[in-house]
Design an enzyme around this catalytic site. Sequence first.
Site, PDB file in Angstrom:
ATOM      1  N   LEU A 244       0.823  -1.212   0.000  1.00 60.67           N
ATOM      2  CA  LEU A 244       0.000   0.000   0.000  1.00 60.67           C
ATOM      3  C   LEU A 244       0.853   1.257   0.000  1.00 60.67           C
ATOM      4  CD1 LEU A 244      -2.728   1.505   0.334  1.00 60.67           C
ATOM      5  CD2 LEU A 244      -2.435   1.252   2.805  1.00 60.67           C
ATOM      6  N   ILE A 245       0.567   2.128  -0.942  1.00 60.27           N
ATOM      7  CA  ILE A 245       1.075   3.497  -0.939  1.00 60.27           C
ATOM      8  C   ILE A 245      -0.139   4.401  -0.748  1.00 60.27           C
ATOM      9  CG2 ILE A 245       2.290   5.305  -2.215  1.00 60.27           C
ATOM     10  CD1 ILE A 245       4.071   2.939  -1.449  1.00 60.27           C
TER      11      ILE A 245
ATOM     12  N   SER B 118       1.454   7.620  -7.698  1.00 51.24           N
ATOM     13  CA  SER B 118       1.897   8.169  -8.990  1.00 51.24           C
ATOM     14  C   SER B 118       3.148   9.026  -8.845  1.00 51.24           C
ATOM     15  CB  SER B 118       0.771   8.984  -9.651  1.00 51.24           C
ATOM     16  OG  SER B 118      -0.340   8.169  -9.911  1.00 51.24           O
TER      17      SER B 118
ATOM     18  N   GLY C  64       5.726   3.091  -5.364  1.00 57.02           N
ATOM     19  CA  GLY C  64       5.392   1.683  -5.539  1.00 57.02           C
ATOM     20  C   GLY C  64       6.497   0.916  -6.225  1.00 57.02           C
ATOM     21  N   SER C  65       7.044   1.491  -7.280  1.00 57.49           N
ATOM     22  CA  SER C  65       8.139   0.830  -8.001  1.00 57.49           C
ATOM     23  C   SER C  65       9.386   0.724  -7.135  1.00 57.49           C
ATOM     24  CB  SER C  65       8.457   1.598  -9.288  1.00 57.49           C
ATOM     25  OG  SER C  65       7.380   1.527 -10.185  1.00 57.49           O
TER      26      SER C  65
ATOM     27  N   GLU D 217       0.518 -12.380  -3.655  1.00 57.88           N
ATOM     28  CA  GLU D 217      -0.750 -12.951  -3.229  1.00 57.88           C
ATOM     29  C   GLU D 217      -1.912 -12.120  -3.762  1.00 57.88           C
ATOM     30  OE1 GLU D 217      -3.018 -13.242   0.995  1.00 57.88           O
ATOM     31  OE2 GLU D 217      -1.064 -14.235   0.893  1.00 57.88           O
TER      32      GLU D 217
END
Length: 510
Positions: free
Chosen positions: A250-251, A257, A261-262, A284
Amino acid sequence: MADSGDWTCDANDAVQLTLIQPGETKPITAEIFHPQFTYPIFGDDEQIFGYKGLIIRLRFATHDLRTHVHISYDEKFRAVGDAAAVDLNKTLREWVPESAFTKLSDYENTVQNDQKAKDFTPPGKLVHSYKTKNRNYEIWAGSLADDAVRALLGRAQGFVPFFIEGGVPLVLDDPEWTLERWIVYFVYEKVTPTTPTASQYSFVGYSTVYRWWFFPEQHGDNTVKNGPFPYPEEIRFSQLPSRSRIAQFLILPPHQSSGHGSQLYNVIHKACIADKTVVELTVEDPNESFDVLRDSADYHNLYHEFRNQDININPNPYPKETGKRRPRNVPTSSLIPTQKLSDIRTKYKIAPTQFAHILEMYLLSRIPPRKRGGANMARLLIKKHTADDEDDRRYYWWRLLVKQRLYKRSRDILVQLEPQDRIQKLDETIMNVEEGYDQLLTVFDAREKGRATFAPDVDSDADAVMTAAGVTTMGALRNKRKYAIEDEDEEDEDEAELVEGSKQAKRPKI
Protein backbone atom coordinates in the site's frame (compact mmCIF):
# COMPACT_ATOMS: atom_id res chain seq x y z
CA MET A 1 -41.22 8.96 10.14
CA ALA A 2 -38.91 10.53 7.57
CA ASP A 3 -38.02 8.55 4.48
CA SER A 4 -35.09 6.21 5.14
CA GLY A 5 -33.19 7.73 2.25
CA ASP A 6 -32.91 10.99 4.17
CA TRP A 7 -30.99 9.16 6.87
CA THR A 8 -28.61 7.22 4.63
CA CYS A 9 -25.19 8.51 3.57
CA ASP A 10 -22.29 7.21 1.48
CA ALA A 11 -19.69 5.66 3.78
CA ASN A 12 -16.81 6.56 1.44
CA ASP A 13 -17.77 10.21 1.67
CA ALA A 14 -18.42 10.12 5.40
CA VAL A 15 -15.03 8.63 6.31
CA GLN A 16 -12.08 11.02 6.31
CA LEU A 17 -8.53 9.69 6.78
CA THR A 18 -6.10 12.28 8.06
CA LEU A 19 -2.37 12.39 8.78
CA ILE A 20 -1.62 14.99 11.44
CA GLN A 21 1.50 16.54 12.95
CA PRO A 22 2.27 19.05 15.69
CA GLY A 23 1.53 22.72 14.96
CA GLU A 24 2.24 25.95 16.84
CA THR A 25 -0.47 25.37 19.42
CA LYS A 26 -2.28 22.20 18.37
CA PRO A 27 -1.94 19.42 15.76
CA ILE A 28 -2.40 20.40 12.13
CA THR A 29 -3.41 18.35 9.08
CA ALA A 30 -0.60 17.15 6.84
CA GLU A 31 -2.73 15.03 4.47
CA ILE A 32 -6.44 14.33 4.15
CA PHE A 33 -8.08 11.79 1.84
CA HIS A 34 -11.07 9.48 1.54
CA PRO A 35 -11.05 5.67 1.39
CA GLN A 36 -11.28 3.78 -1.87
CA PHE A 37 -13.94 1.51 -0.41
CA THR A 38 -15.59 0.77 2.94
CA TYR A 39 -17.55 -2.42 2.25
CA PRO A 40 -15.54 -4.57 4.73
CA ILE A 41 -16.78 -2.32 7.53
CA PHE A 42 -20.19 -1.07 6.40
CA GLY A 43 -21.35 -3.77 3.98
CA ASP A 44 -21.49 -4.19 0.23
CA ASP A 45 -23.70 -1.14 -0.31
CA GLU A 46 -21.17 1.06 1.52
CA GLN A 47 -24.04 2.96 3.12
CA ILE A 48 -24.49 4.15 6.71
CA PHE A 49 -28.00 4.52 8.07
CA GLY A 50 -29.15 6.79 10.85
CA TYR A 51 -27.25 10.06 10.54
CA LYS A 52 -27.35 13.44 8.86
CA GLY A 53 -24.16 15.41 8.26
CA LEU A 54 -22.07 12.43 9.39
CA ILE A 55 -18.26 12.72 9.44
CA ILE A 56 -16.05 9.89 10.69
CA ARG A 57 -12.52 11.22 11.14
CA LEU A 58 -9.71 8.69 11.51
CA ARG A 59 -6.58 10.57 12.46
CA PHE A 60 -3.06 9.12 12.28
CA ALA A 61 0.10 10.77 13.60
CA THR A 62 2.45 11.17 10.64
CA HIS A 63 5.40 9.39 12.25
CA ASP A 64 4.12 6.52 14.42
CA LEU A 65 0.51 6.37 13.14
CA ARG A 66 -0.97 6.83 16.62
CA THR A 67 -4.68 6.56 15.82
CA HIS A 68 -7.82 8.37 16.92
CA VAL A 69 -11.48 8.11 15.93
CA HIS A 70 -13.74 11.16 16.09
CA ILE A 71 -17.39 10.98 15.02
CA SER A 72 -19.60 14.01 14.45
CA TYR A 73 -23.04 14.49 12.93
CA ASP A 74 -25.86 17.03 12.75
CA GLU A 75 -28.69 14.68 13.67
CA LYS A 76 -29.17 11.03 14.65
CA PHE A 77 -32.17 8.84 13.82
CA ARG A 78 -34.34 7.87 16.77
CA ALA A 79 -34.91 4.13 16.88
CA VAL A 80 -38.36 2.95 15.78
CA GLY A 81 -38.96 -0.76 16.27
CA ASP A 82 -36.13 -2.66 14.60
CA ALA A 83 -34.96 0.43 12.68
CA ALA A 84 -32.02 2.05 14.43
CA ALA A 85 -28.95 4.01 13.52
CA VAL A 86 -25.74 2.05 12.95
CA ASP A 87 -23.71 1.70 16.15
CA LEU A 88 -20.56 3.32 14.74
CA ASN A 89 -18.33 2.80 17.76
CA LYS A 90 -19.16 -0.90 17.91
CA THR A 91 -18.70 -1.31 14.17
CA LEU A 92 -15.35 0.48 14.05
CA ARG A 93 -13.94 -1.35 17.09
CA GLU A 94 -13.61 -4.48 14.98
CA TRP A 95 -11.12 -2.64 12.75
CA VAL A 96 -9.55 0.10 14.87
CA PRO A 97 -7.55 -0.47 18.09
CA GLU A 98 -9.26 0.31 21.37
CA SER A 99 -6.66 2.98 22.11
CA ALA A 100 -8.13 5.07 19.28
CA PHE A 101 -11.34 5.69 21.22
CA THR A 102 -10.03 8.33 23.60
CA LYS A 103 -11.04 11.94 24.16
CA LEU A 104 -10.08 14.20 21.29
CA SER A 105 -8.37 16.65 23.64
CA ASP A 106 -6.25 13.87 25.17
CA TYR A 107 -5.23 12.59 21.74
CA GLU A 108 -4.31 16.04 20.41
CA ASN A 109 -2.35 16.82 23.57
CA THR A 110 -0.39 13.56 23.20
CA VAL A 111 0.51 14.26 19.57
CA GLN A 112 1.32 17.91 20.20
CA ASN A 113 3.58 17.26 23.19
CA ASP A 114 5.18 13.93 22.32
CA GLN A 115 8.76 14.46 23.50
CA LYS A 116 9.91 11.21 21.89
CA ALA A 117 8.77 12.21 18.40
CA LYS A 118 11.90 14.18 17.52
CA ASP A 119 14.05 11.07 18.09
CA PHE A 120 11.71 8.71 16.23
CA THR A 121 13.13 6.50 13.48
CA PRO A 122 11.12 3.82 11.68
CA PRO A 123 11.63 0.37 13.20
CA GLY A 124 13.92 -2.12 11.54
CA LYS A 125 16.89 -1.30 9.34
CA LEU A 126 17.31 1.38 6.67
CA VAL A 127 17.60 -0.54 3.38
CA HIS A 128 17.12 2.12 0.70
CA SER A 129 17.08 5.91 0.25
CA TYR A 130 15.89 7.79 -2.82
CA LYS A 131 14.77 11.19 -3.99
CA THR A 132 11.78 12.11 -6.13
CA LYS A 133 10.24 15.47 -6.96
CA ASN A 134 12.98 17.06 -4.83
CA ARG A 135 11.75 15.22 -1.74
CA ASN A 136 13.70 12.62 0.24
CA TYR A 137 12.40 9.17 1.09
CA GLU A 138 13.61 6.09 2.94
CA ILE A 139 12.57 2.44 3.06
CA TRP A 140 13.05 0.53 6.30
CA ALA A 141 12.65 -3.22 6.79
CA GLY A 142 12.29 -5.37 9.86
CA SER A 143 11.07 -8.73 11.11
CA LEU A 144 7.56 -8.98 12.46
CA ALA A 145 9.10 -10.66 15.49
CA ASP A 146 10.45 -7.20 16.42
CA ASP A 147 8.10 -5.56 18.94
CA ALA A 148 8.51 -2.10 17.38
CA VAL A 149 7.79 -3.40 13.86
CA ARG A 150 4.74 -5.25 15.12
CA ALA A 151 3.40 -2.19 16.95
CA LEU A 152 3.74 0.08 13.92
CA LEU A 153 2.23 -2.49 11.57
CA GLY A 154 -0.70 -2.88 13.95
CA ARG A 155 -1.50 0.79 13.40
CA ALA A 156 -0.70 0.80 9.68
CA GLN A 157 -3.19 -2.01 9.18
CA GLY A 158 -5.90 0.51 9.98
CA PHE A 159 -5.70 1.38 6.27
CA VAL A 160 -6.28 -2.20 5.10
CA PRO A 161 -10.12 -2.22 4.92
CA PHE A 162 -10.08 1.10 3.07
CA PHE A 163 -7.53 0.39 0.34
CA ILE A 164 -6.59 -3.30 0.07
CA GLU A 165 -9.49 -5.10 -1.54
CA GLY A 166 -10.13 -8.39 0.20
CA GLY A 167 -7.29 -7.58 2.58
CA VAL A 168 -7.27 -9.10 6.05
CA PRO A 169 -5.13 -7.59 8.83
CA LEU A 170 -2.35 -9.89 9.98
CA VAL A 171 -2.65 -11.67 13.30
CA LEU A 172 0.11 -10.11 15.40
CA ASP A 173 0.02 -12.37 18.46
CA ASP A 174 1.21 -15.54 16.72
CA PRO A 175 4.17 -17.51 18.10
CA GLU A 176 7.59 -16.01 17.42
CA TRP A 177 8.60 -18.69 14.92
CA THR A 178 5.57 -17.74 12.82
CA LEU A 179 6.22 -14.01 13.10
CA GLU A 180 9.79 -14.58 11.92
CA ARG A 181 8.39 -15.62 8.54
CA TRP A 182 7.29 -12.03 7.94
CA ILE A 183 9.32 -9.02 6.84
CA VAL A 184 7.65 -5.59 6.89
CA TYR A 185 8.84 -2.73 4.67
CA PHE A 186 7.93 0.85 5.65
CA VAL A 187 8.23 3.83 3.29
CA TYR A 188 8.78 7.21 4.94
CA GLU A 189 9.41 10.73 3.72
CA LYS A 190 12.12 12.77 5.44
CA VAL A 191 10.52 16.15 6.15
CA THR A 192 11.43 19.38 7.91
CA PRO A 193 9.93 19.15 11.42
CA THR A 194 7.05 21.55 11.98
CA THR A 195 8.13 22.20 15.58
CA PRO A 196 11.35 21.60 17.56
CA THR A 197 9.82 18.47 19.10
CA ALA A 198 8.16 17.10 15.95
CA SER A 199 9.40 14.09 13.99
CA GLN A 200 11.29 14.33 10.72
CA TYR A 201 9.54 11.21 9.40
CA SER A 202 6.16 11.08 7.65
CA PHE A 203 4.50 7.77 6.75
CA VAL A 204 4.03 7.02 3.01
CA GLY A 205 3.20 3.30 2.74
CA TYR A 206 4.22 -0.22 3.59
CA SER A 207 4.36 -3.83 2.41
CA THR A 208 4.38 -7.19 4.14
CA VAL A 209 6.28 -10.18 2.73
CA TYR A 210 6.26 -13.71 4.09
CA ARG A 211 8.24 -16.84 3.43
CA TRP A 212 6.36 -19.74 1.88
CA TRP A 213 8.22 -23.01 2.41
CA PHE A 214 9.56 -24.50 -0.84
CA PHE A 215 10.17 -28.21 -1.25
CA PRO A 216 13.41 -28.42 -3.25
CA GLU A 217 14.04 -30.98 -5.96
CA GLN A 218 15.90 -34.01 -4.72
CA HIS A 219 19.13 -34.89 -6.47
CA GLY A 220 21.60 -37.67 -5.88
CA ASP A 221 21.39 -40.08 -2.95
CA ASN A 222 18.07 -39.66 -1.14
CA THR A 223 18.74 -42.38 1.42
CA VAL A 224 17.73 -41.41 4.95
CA LYS A 225 20.83 -41.27 7.12
CA ASN A 226 21.23 -41.57 10.87
CA GLY A 227 21.97 -38.39 12.75
CA PRO A 228 21.83 -36.86 16.22
CA PHE A 229 18.44 -36.28 17.82
CA PRO A 230 17.39 -33.79 18.86
CA TYR A 231 19.18 -31.65 16.29
CA PRO A 232 22.31 -29.96 17.69
CA GLU A 233 21.10 -26.59 16.38
CA GLU A 234 17.64 -25.08 16.28
CA ILE A 235 16.13 -25.11 12.78
CA ARG A 236 14.73 -21.70 11.93
CA PHE A 237 12.25 -21.00 9.16
CA SER A 238 14.41 -18.15 7.81
CA GLN A 239 17.14 -20.67 7.01
CA LEU A 240 14.98 -23.01 4.94
CA PRO A 241 14.44 -22.74 1.17
CA SER A 242 11.31 -20.75 0.45
CA ARG A 243 9.35 -18.53 -1.86
CA SER A 244 8.86 -14.93 -0.77
CA ARG A 245 5.29 -13.76 -1.24
CA ILE A 246 4.11 -10.16 -1.14
CA ALA A 247 0.89 -10.08 0.90
CA GLN A 248 -0.04 -6.44 1.60
CA PHE A 249 1.25 -3.56 -0.51
CA LEU A 250 0.00 0.00 0.00
CA ILE A 251 1.07 3.50 -0.94
CA LEU A 252 -1.26 6.11 0.55
CA PRO A 253 -3.28 8.10 -2.05
CA PRO A 254 -1.48 11.45 -1.53
CA HIS A 255 1.80 9.77 -2.52
CA GLN A 256 0.65 7.62 -5.42
CA SER A 257 1.90 8.17 -8.99
CA SER A 258 5.25 9.40 -7.71
CA GLY A 259 7.38 6.28 -8.03
CA HIS A 260 7.10 4.92 -4.50
CA GLY A 261 5.39 1.68 -5.54
CA SER A 262 8.14 0.83 -8.00
CA GLN A 263 10.83 1.76 -5.50
CA LEU A 264 9.27 -0.47 -2.86
CA TYR A 265 8.74 -3.42 -5.21
CA ASN A 266 12.32 -3.22 -6.50
CA VAL A 267 13.70 -3.16 -2.95
CA ILE A 268 11.72 -6.30 -2.11
CA HIS A 269 12.79 -7.97 -5.37
CA LYS A 270 16.48 -7.18 -4.79
CA ALA A 271 16.29 -8.53 -1.26
CA CYS A 272 14.93 -11.81 -2.63
CA ILE A 273 17.69 -12.01 -5.24
CA ALA A 274 20.32 -11.44 -2.56
CA ASP A 275 18.85 -14.09 -0.23
CA LYS A 276 20.23 -17.50 -1.23
CA THR A 277 17.41 -19.30 0.59
CA VAL A 278 14.71 -17.61 -1.53
CA VAL A 279 13.78 -19.40 -4.75
CA GLU A 280 11.41 -16.83 -6.26
CA LEU A 281 9.21 -13.83 -5.53
CA THR A 282 5.44 -14.26 -5.85
CA VAL A 283 2.42 -12.08 -5.11
CA GLU A 284 -0.75 -12.95 -3.23
CA ASP A 285 -3.87 -12.07 -5.24
CA PRO A 286 -2.62 -8.84 -6.87
CA ASN A 287 -5.11 -6.24 -8.08
CA GLU A 288 -4.94 -4.57 -11.49
CA SER A 289 -2.90 -1.58 -10.34
CA PHE A 290 -0.27 -3.75 -8.73
CA ASP A 291 -0.14 -6.06 -11.76
CA VAL A 292 0.77 -3.15 -14.04
CA LEU A 293 3.34 -1.84 -11.54
CA ARG A 294 4.86 -5.32 -11.32
CA ASP A 295 4.86 -5.75 -15.10
CA SER A 296 6.62 -2.42 -15.48
CA ALA A 297 9.32 -3.22 -12.91
CA ASP A 298 9.92 -6.78 -14.16
CA TYR A 299 9.96 -5.71 -17.79
CA HIS A 300 12.59 -3.08 -17.00
CA ASN A 301 14.70 -5.57 -15.04
CA LEU A 302 14.54 -8.24 -17.76
CA TYR A 303 14.63 -5.96 -20.80
CA HIS A 304 18.37 -5.35 -20.67
CA GLU A 305 19.10 -8.99 -19.81
CA PHE A 306 17.11 -10.15 -22.82
CA ARG A 307 18.88 -7.59 -25.02
CA ASN A 308 22.33 -8.60 -23.79
CA GLN A 309 21.52 -12.29 -24.28
CA ASP A 310 20.06 -11.54 -27.74
CA ILE A 311 16.81 -13.32 -26.92
CA ASN A 312 14.60 -13.61 -29.99
CA ILE A 313 12.52 -16.11 -31.92
CA ASN A 314 14.43 -18.20 -34.42
CA PRO A 315 12.49 -17.73 -37.70
CA ASN A 316 13.92 -20.95 -39.17
CA PRO A 317 13.51 -23.70 -36.57
CA TYR A 318 13.31 -26.62 -39.02
CA PRO A 319 16.35 -28.36 -40.58
CA LYS A 320 17.09 -27.36 -44.15
CA GLU A 321 17.00 -30.92 -45.46
CA THR A 322 14.43 -31.07 -48.23
CA GLY A 323 11.77 -33.69 -48.19
CA LYS A 324 11.74 -34.00 -44.42
CA ARG A 325 8.25 -33.66 -43.09
CA ARG A 326 7.96 -31.10 -40.33
CA PRO A 327 6.90 -32.40 -36.87
CA ARG A 328 3.38 -31.85 -35.60
CA ASN A 329 4.53 -30.34 -32.31
CA VAL A 330 5.76 -26.79 -31.94
CA PRO A 331 9.60 -26.89 -32.07
CA THR A 332 9.91 -24.85 -28.89
CA SER A 333 13.54 -25.60 -28.09
CA SER A 334 14.53 -24.59 -31.63
CA LEU A 335 12.47 -21.41 -31.53
CA ILE A 336 13.72 -19.97 -28.25
CA PRO A 337 16.75 -20.79 -26.05
CA THR A 338 14.78 -22.58 -23.33
CA GLN A 339 17.74 -23.42 -21.10
CA LYS A 340 19.09 -19.88 -21.25
CA LEU A 341 15.64 -18.51 -20.42
CA SER A 342 15.32 -20.91 -17.51
CA ASP A 343 18.68 -19.66 -16.19
CA ILE A 344 17.53 -16.03 -16.51
CA ARG A 345 14.30 -16.74 -14.66
CA THR A 346 16.20 -18.50 -11.89
CA LYS A 347 18.70 -15.64 -11.65
CA TYR A 348 15.97 -13.00 -11.28
CA LYS A 349 13.73 -15.26 -9.16
CA ILE A 350 10.58 -14.32 -11.03
CA ALA A 351 7.59 -16.67 -10.82
CA PRO A 352 7.09 -18.79 -13.98
CA THR A 353 3.72 -17.33 -15.03
CA GLN A 354 4.96 -13.77 -14.60
CA PHE A 355 8.19 -14.57 -16.45
CA ALA A 356 6.20 -16.04 -19.34
CA HIS A 357 4.16 -12.84 -19.69
CA ILE A 358 7.25 -10.61 -19.67
CA LEU A 359 9.03 -12.89 -22.17
CA GLU A 360 6.02 -12.89 -24.51
CA MET A 361 5.82 -9.10 -24.37
CA TYR A 362 9.52 -8.77 -25.09
CA LEU A 363 9.45 -11.22 -28.00
CA LEU A 364 6.46 -9.35 -29.43
CA SER A 365 8.39 -6.09 -29.14
CA ARG A 366 11.13 -7.54 -31.38
CA ILE A 367 8.60 -7.87 -34.22
CA PRO A 368 7.86 -4.59 -36.05
CA PRO A 369 4.24 -3.48 -35.43
CA ARG A 370 3.54 -3.40 -39.15
CA LYS A 371 4.38 -7.09 -39.32
CA ARG A 372 1.86 -8.21 -36.73
CA GLY A 373 -1.85 -7.89 -36.07
CA GLY A 374 -4.91 -8.53 -38.18
CA ALA A 375 -3.68 -6.78 -41.33
CA ASN A 376 -1.32 -9.62 -42.31
CA MET A 377 -3.28 -12.57 -40.97
CA ALA A 378 -4.84 -13.70 -44.27
CA ARG A 379 -1.45 -13.99 -45.95
CA LEU A 380 0.15 -15.46 -42.85
CA LEU A 381 -2.47 -18.20 -42.55
CA ILE A 382 -1.52 -19.33 -46.05
CA LYS A 383 2.25 -18.96 -45.88
CA LYS A 384 2.68 -19.83 -42.18
CA HIS A 385 6.30 -20.74 -41.40
CA THR A 386 7.27 -20.49 -45.08
CA ALA A 387 6.59 -16.74 -45.31
CA ASP A 388 9.29 -14.85 -47.18
CA ASP A 389 9.87 -12.22 -44.51
CA GLU A 390 11.68 -13.25 -41.32
CA ASP A 391 9.51 -11.01 -39.14
CA ASP A 392 6.38 -12.57 -40.61
CA ARG A 393 7.74 -15.98 -39.66
CA ARG A 394 8.63 -14.77 -36.19
CA TYR A 395 5.11 -13.45 -35.72
CA TYR A 396 3.68 -16.78 -36.86
CA TRP A 397 5.83 -18.64 -34.34
CA TRP A 398 5.10 -16.12 -31.58
CA ARG A 399 1.40 -16.80 -31.95
CA LEU A 400 1.98 -20.55 -31.79
CA LEU A 401 4.15 -20.26 -28.69
CA VAL A 402 1.47 -18.29 -26.88
CA LYS A 403 -1.28 -20.62 -28.12
CA GLN A 404 0.73 -23.56 -26.86
CA ARG A 405 0.92 -21.99 -23.41
CA LEU A 406 -2.78 -21.17 -23.42
CA TYR A 407 -3.76 -24.63 -24.57
CA LYS A 408 -1.67 -26.46 -21.99
CA ARG A 409 -3.17 -24.43 -19.18
CA SER A 410 -6.78 -24.89 -20.34
CA ARG A 411 -6.56 -28.25 -22.02
CA ASP A 412 -9.28 -29.86 -19.89
CA ILE A 413 -11.77 -27.24 -21.05
CA LEU A 414 -10.66 -26.96 -24.66
CA VAL A 415 -10.69 -30.68 -25.41
CA GLN A 416 -14.42 -30.69 -24.74
CA LEU A 417 -14.98 -28.40 -27.74
CA GLU A 418 -15.16 -29.29 -31.38
CA PRO A 419 -11.82 -28.67 -33.13
CA GLN A 420 -13.12 -25.65 -35.05
CA ASP A 421 -14.59 -24.08 -31.89
CA ARG A 422 -11.36 -24.78 -30.05
CA ILE A 423 -9.34 -22.96 -32.70
CA GLN A 424 -11.77 -20.05 -32.65
CA LYS A 425 -11.56 -19.66 -28.86
CA LEU A 426 -7.77 -19.74 -28.92
CA ASP A 427 -7.69 -17.17 -31.73
CA GLU A 428 -10.04 -14.86 -29.83
CA THR A 429 -7.95 -15.20 -26.69
CA ILE A 430 -4.62 -14.56 -28.36
CA MET A 431 -5.99 -11.48 -30.14
CA ASN A 432 -6.92 -9.97 -26.79
CA VAL A 433 -3.67 -11.01 -25.16
CA GLU A 434 -1.72 -9.41 -28.01
CA GLU A 435 -3.74 -6.21 -27.83
CA GLY A 436 -3.14 -5.97 -24.10
CA TYR A 437 0.59 -6.55 -24.60
CA ASP A 438 0.71 -3.91 -27.34
CA GLN A 439 -0.82 -1.29 -25.09
CA LEU A 440 1.63 -2.05 -22.29
CA LEU A 441 4.57 -2.11 -24.71
CA THR A 442 3.67 1.33 -26.00
CA VAL A 443 4.50 2.63 -22.54
CA PHE A 444 7.31 0.27 -21.54
CA ASP A 445 9.28 0.50 -24.79
CA ALA A 446 8.98 4.27 -24.90
CA ARG A 447 10.45 4.39 -21.42
CA GLU A 448 13.31 1.97 -22.12
CA LYS A 449 14.34 3.59 -25.41
CA GLY A 450 14.11 7.13 -24.07
CA ARG A 451 15.15 6.45 -20.52
CA ALA A 452 17.71 9.22 -20.32
CA THR A 453 15.11 11.86 -21.18
CA PHE A 454 12.62 10.83 -18.48
CA ALA A 455 12.62 12.50 -15.09
CA PRO A 456 13.63 9.90 -12.48
CA ASP A 457 10.44 10.24 -10.47
CA VAL A 458 8.22 9.66 -13.50
CA ASP A 459 10.40 6.98 -14.99
CA SER A 460 10.38 4.82 -11.90
CA ASP A 461 6.65 4.48 -11.40
CA ALA A 462 4.12 2.59 -13.49
CA ASP A 463 1.22 4.83 -12.46
CA ALA A 464 3.03 8.02 -13.43
CA VAL A 465 4.27 6.61 -16.73
CA MET A 466 0.76 5.52 -17.64
CA THR A 467 -0.62 8.97 -16.92
CA ALA A 468 2.15 10.77 -18.78
CA ALA A 469 1.85 8.57 -21.84
CA GLY A 470 -1.87 9.19 -22.13
CA VAL A 471 -2.44 5.77 -23.65
CA THR A 472 -5.26 4.50 -21.48
CA THR A 473 -6.05 4.01 -17.85
CA MET A 474 -4.13 1.46 -15.86
CA GLY A 475 -7.24 -0.56 -15.08
CA ALA A 476 -8.21 -0.72 -18.75
CA LEU A 477 -4.77 -2.03 -19.68
CA ARG A 478 -4.93 -4.78 -17.13
CA ASN A 479 -8.53 -5.63 -17.96
CA LYS A 480 -7.54 -6.07 -21.58
CA ARG A 481 -4.81 -8.49 -20.62
CA LYS A 482 -7.28 -10.38 -18.43
CA TYR A 483 -10.16 -10.30 -20.92
CA ALA A 484 -9.95 -13.98 -21.72
CA ILE A 485 -7.25 -15.01 -19.29
CA GLU A 486 -7.36 -15.63 -15.57
CA ASP A 487 -4.43 -16.08 -13.18
CA GLU A 488 -4.13 -19.28 -11.22
CA ASP A 489 -2.00 -19.87 -8.14
CA GLU A 490 1.61 -19.25 -9.08
CA GLU A 491 2.79 -21.71 -6.47
CA ASP A 492 1.49 -24.60 -8.56
CA GLU A 493 3.46 -23.68 -11.66
CA ASP A 494 5.86 -26.34 -12.88
CA GLU A 495 9.25 -25.00 -13.90
CA ALA A 496 9.78 -27.99 -16.17
CA GLU A 497 7.14 -26.59 -18.48
CA LEU A 498 9.12 -23.38 -18.82
CA VAL A 499 12.22 -25.33 -19.75
CA GLU A 500 10.20 -27.02 -22.46
CA GLY A 501 8.95 -23.60 -23.56
CA SER A 502 5.31 -24.39 -22.96
CA LYS A 503 4.32 -22.32 -19.92
CA GLN A 504 0.90 -22.98 -18.57
CA ALA A 505 -1.50 -20.24 -19.48
CA LYS A 506 -4.07 -18.20 -17.75
CA ARG A 507 -7.41 -19.79 -18.47
CA PRO A 508 -9.48 -18.64 -21.45
CA LYS A 509 -13.01 -17.67 -20.49
CA ILE A 510 -15.00 -19.92 -22.77
